[in-house]
Scaffold this active site. Sequence first.
Site, PDB file in Angstrom:
ATOM      1  N   ARG A  68      33.990 -92.641  56.671  1.00 34.55           N
ATOM      2  CA  ARG A  68      33.074 -93.755  56.949  1.00 34.55           C
ATOM      3  C   ARG A  68      33.788 -94.949  57.561  1.00 34.55           C
ATOM      4  NH1 ARG A  68      29.513 -93.290  52.206  1.00 34.55           N
ATOM      5  NH2 ARG A  68      28.062 -91.620  52.775  1.00 34.55           N
TER       6      ARG A  68
ATOM      7  N   LYS B  63      36.513 -77.435  44.991  1.00 37.75           N
ATOM      8  CA  LYS B  63      35.743 -77.464  43.758  1.00 37.75           C
ATOM      9  C   LYS B  63      35.524 -78.924  43.349  1.00 37.75           C
ATOM     10  CE  LYS B  63      39.138 -77.969  40.266  1.00 37.75           C
ATOM     11  NZ  LYS B  63      39.488 -77.929  38.913  1.00 37.75           N
TER      12      LYS B  63
ATOM     13  N   ASP C 234      40.021 -72.369  45.390  1.00 37.38           N
ATOM     14  CA  ASP C 234      40.468 -72.508  44.012  1.00 37.38           C
ATOM     15  C   ASP C 234      41.983 -72.422  44.134  1.00 37.38           C
ATOM     16  OD1 ASP C 234      41.395 -72.107  41.437  1.00 37.38           O
ATOM     17  OD2 ASP C 234      39.593 -71.043  40.806  1.00 37.38           O
ATOM     18  N   HIS C 235      42.649 -73.562  44.069  1.00 32.49           N
ATOM     19  CA  HIS C 235      44.055 -73.569  44.501  1.00 32.49           C
ATOM     20  C   HIS C 235      44.934 -72.672  43.637  1.00 32.49           C
ATOM     21  CE1 HIS C 235      44.400 -76.719  41.401  1.00 32.49           C
ATOM     22  NE2 HIS C 235      45.615 -76.251  41.273  1.00 32.49           N
TER      23      HIS C 235
ATOM     24  N   LYS D 163      48.573 -69.706  44.483  1.00 29.95           N
ATOM     25  CA  LYS D 163      49.903 -69.682  43.880  1.00 29.95           C
ATOM     26  C   LYS D 163      50.516 -68.288  44.014  1.00 29.95           C
ATOM     27  CE  LYS D 163      49.002 -73.228  40.403  1.00 29.95           C
ATOM     28  NZ  LYS D 163      49.979 -74.248  40.751  1.00 29.95           N
TER      29      LYS D 163
ATOM     30  N   GLU E 109      48.229 -78.232  29.931  1.00 29.89           N
ATOM     31  CA  GLU E 109      48.742 -79.381  30.676  1.00 29.89           C
ATOM     32  C   GLU E 109      49.208 -80.422  29.679  1.00 29.89           C
ATOM     33  OE1 GLU E 109      46.205 -80.534  34.279  1.00 29.89           O
ATOM     34  OE2 GLU E 109      44.907 -79.253  33.088  1.00 29.89           O
TER      35      GLU E 109
ATOM     36  N   ASP F 188      36.078 -78.040  34.322  1.00 31.21           N
ATOM     37  CA  ASP F 188      37.267 -78.378  35.108  1.00 31.21           C
ATOM     38  C   ASP F 188      38.212 -77.180  35.230  1.00 31.21           C
ATOM     39  OD1 ASP F 188      38.919 -80.166  36.570  1.00 31.21           O
ATOM     40  OD2 ASP F 188      40.200 -80.416  34.815  1.00 31.21           O
TER      41      ASP F 188
ATOM     42  N   HIS G 154      39.514 -71.730  37.309  1.00 27.41           N
ATOM     43  CA  HIS G 154      40.861 -71.154  37.193  1.00 27.41           C
ATOM     44  C   HIS G 154      40.948 -70.063  36.126  1.00 27.41           C
ATOM     45  CE1 HIS G 154      41.687 -74.469  39.668  1.00 27.41           C
ATOM     46  NE2 HIS G 154      42.045 -75.346  38.759  1.00 27.41           N
TER      47      HIS G 154
ATOM     48  N   LYS H  44      44.262 -80.477  27.763  1.00 28.00           N
ATOM     49  CA  LYS H  44      45.082 -81.577  28.268  1.00 28.00           C
ATOM     50  C   LYS H  44      45.837 -82.158  27.085  1.00 28.00           C
ATOM     51  CE  LYS H  44      42.779 -82.761  32.460  1.00 28.00           C
ATOM     52  NZ  LYS H  44      43.903 -82.268  33.277  1.00 28.00           N
TER      53      LYS H  44
END
Lengths: 383, 508
Positions: free
Chosen positions: B64, B167, B196-197, B201, B235, B254, B259, B359
Amino acid sequence: MTVATDIDEAVWGARAEGVAALERELGRMRRSMGAHAKEQGVPVARASVLNLVVFATRDTHARRAAATVDELATRHPSRAIVVLADRRREGTAASLEMHCHLSHPSGAQQVSYEQILIRARGDADQRLASAVIPLLLPDLPVFLWWTETPPLDAAYFDELLRLADRLIVDSGDFARPDRTLPRLHAVAQSGHGRYGLTDFNWTRITPWRELVSQFFDVPAWRPFLDGITGVRVGFSVDADGREVHPSQALLLIGWLASRLGWHAVESLAPSEAGGLLFAMERADGTEIQTRVRPRYMRGIDEGNLSGLRIQATDGARQAQFVVKRVEDSSHASATVSIDGVTVAQRLVPLGKPGVSELLGEELTIARSDAIYEDALAALVALA
Amino acid sequence: MTVAPPLANPLRAGPRIARTPQPCALVIFGATGDLTARKIVPALYNLALQRLLPAAFVVVGAARQALSSEAFRASLHADLVQFSRTKPINEDVWASFAEHVQYVSTQDAAGYDTLRETLAELDARAGTNGNRLFYLATPPSAYGPIIDLLKEHRLTEDVNARVVVEKPFGHDQASATELSQKLQDVFTEDEIFRIDHYLGKETVQNILVLRFANGIFEPIWNRQYVDHVQITVAESLGIEERGAYYEQAGALRDIVQNHLLQLVALVGMEPPVSFDAKSVRDEKLKVLRAIRPITEDETENHVVRGQYGSGFIEGAPARAYREEDGIKSDSATETFLAIRAYIDNWRWEGTPFYLRTGKRLPKRTTEIAIQFRAAPHAVFSREAAEGMEPNALVLRIQPDEGISLKFGAKVPVQGIRIRSVNMDFVYGASFMVDAPDAYETLILDALRGDATLFTRQDEVEQQWRFVDPIARAWSDSHRDPPIYPAGTWGPTEADLLMARDGRTWRKP
């Protein structure tokens, strides 16, 4: 009987009497390293992935190879067997002497690698293979790295080659590549099904081949690939023009010729100092002027490519595809101009791979590279 | 959308130079956003460093903001300095790359006409030949309007266009379907690349290689030999700057929805006919369909959630979730999840898959552990076998990528004493090349049109079908999740979930 030793034990480790003693010594070193590591809470893995046999006739070559293996071992643990055969000493009684050491490559706590030196004196050629065989780790590939021009007709070369899954040479070291490269083709041929052939110099020109290929991925430029009329390849020489190693340039020409179906019309002929000029023919019969020329350039190892220019036509249009090394840097500019107008230009890194990177790249490719063999075959036709 | 296929390039042969994509214009929507700065541009620059970008390649940033191309390039450079995985920045290469970067403001709809004209001009001048990759690096709320405008302003007509979507793909099955329909309004499913990263991998791809390139694992990869499977995605970080998003998503949307379920699919799937997009994704879908649904009523029995309280991470004090920025002080969002799942098919009937993610767990680690059944008959005395554990094959996804196999070995003393030892394969130590970054792999694949590592619409919807009832059960219950101290492996309820089955969580 004790033999006066000229072996630097700081580099090559303690001397061992025979294979059994040498294996015992390595086992002892592994245990003590394991115990030490346990105290620090890091286990030592003996994660060998290959046997590397290095053949050298000069101490400097052997040391350089050892240093490379040292570097390599950080990420690719192996057993390295360095065969140092000083074949010039006439009159010395034939003898073999073994040394070994074990080390953590710097920065890698978890792996260890083993290095063994076999020092051959006098006329010991026919004994070499028998010393190497019992030292090879079972069930792992054997890489034979010949640090100079391979003696293609010698029996001891053949005996060591029989042990190998891969022969590694560096045609950059060849004194007369225009003669040796075509002969290497015979070695590659005889290796089919037995061993693969790797030439570090071929690995070095991969970026150049990539860049040339990428030009002709562009649909608008693709038609020019069938209309090439001239190729000029430059390679670096020292300021005096004494160190002339055109093998990278020759390989690049051989590659283009084999991929594009060109035939030799006129064989290699020397032109200006160290340069070569020859004519080839496209499948449609059009002649292609091909020139290999030496060029002095700062900051580049002798023999490395300095530039490449492809001239081509498509109907009435004329195009030039140029890859040119930027002086004093590890970059090249890739430029396309059509009818005299630059239509694309970009700067790309060429990298400055050391021997350990080159070897590492080779390890990701199993077996021979058929494309390389085709390029060699094209050079045979030119010779 | 028809462009004549390009002539083959005879130079492009052999093992060394096979992966450069066709010429292409990459259009990034959300060009001034976080994802562009952190992931996309660093990945592109690193691809350029490796000479993997095509000779005709341009990047057009769209957002923008009113911004000149020069200012855009300058800000990308600043981002690159911060986020590139290789440093220092090779300024020469960047400068050459940046020459092919432009910016178009899409503040108003007319911006899309400018964009179309810019791309047409680049086709002629730079040789991109009508190949476009539209990358939606915007918040998901902008996907719909962008797609509408692409259509309205004819940006996908008479060209080869693909689209990359990040995502979250919706927030439940209904919204995911709606998003897919929106995308399919303009693109065919073959042209849609959902990132989906995790799938980018190396070690995740290696799951398929381990399973299907080896003859020794597949025969024991089933209910007869496998006691259970544990998958952990842990994580140590909290929610960082993503409070607003996370508050809506929670660990379920998430991590689990994408994943974790993708990892389950790769571990559980049947062998595909070949390693191509359709075969691989067909098999993944099949196993995703076979996962036994957990209904609202059963959620309590099979799922444990938790939320982190204050605690310590690596010795430093960490705030509670409810004290994080942008989080309500009575938030009921879960930051931890443990699930017992079953795959109802011939291969896996009765073999539980224990999944957990969270997390503020003690460390960052992702691993898949295949726990095998114990030896059927105790040959050795109980005393001798005291130190023995069942065999486990552990696939470590991150960090320290590798594979280890745990088995019993005799301790070298007189008499028999057995201890478990690990046979380790360390990914980094066996191959000398650095593993490429996931985004580099995925962007390159998208440029080449290879969708194998991207998630297909039916997979996404199936994943939501599993997750939706669990989310509903919680929102209906109006109860708070149990609190676990930051820096621990989740609430005790998670341990009880395992203990009820006579099992324990691994300590990864």
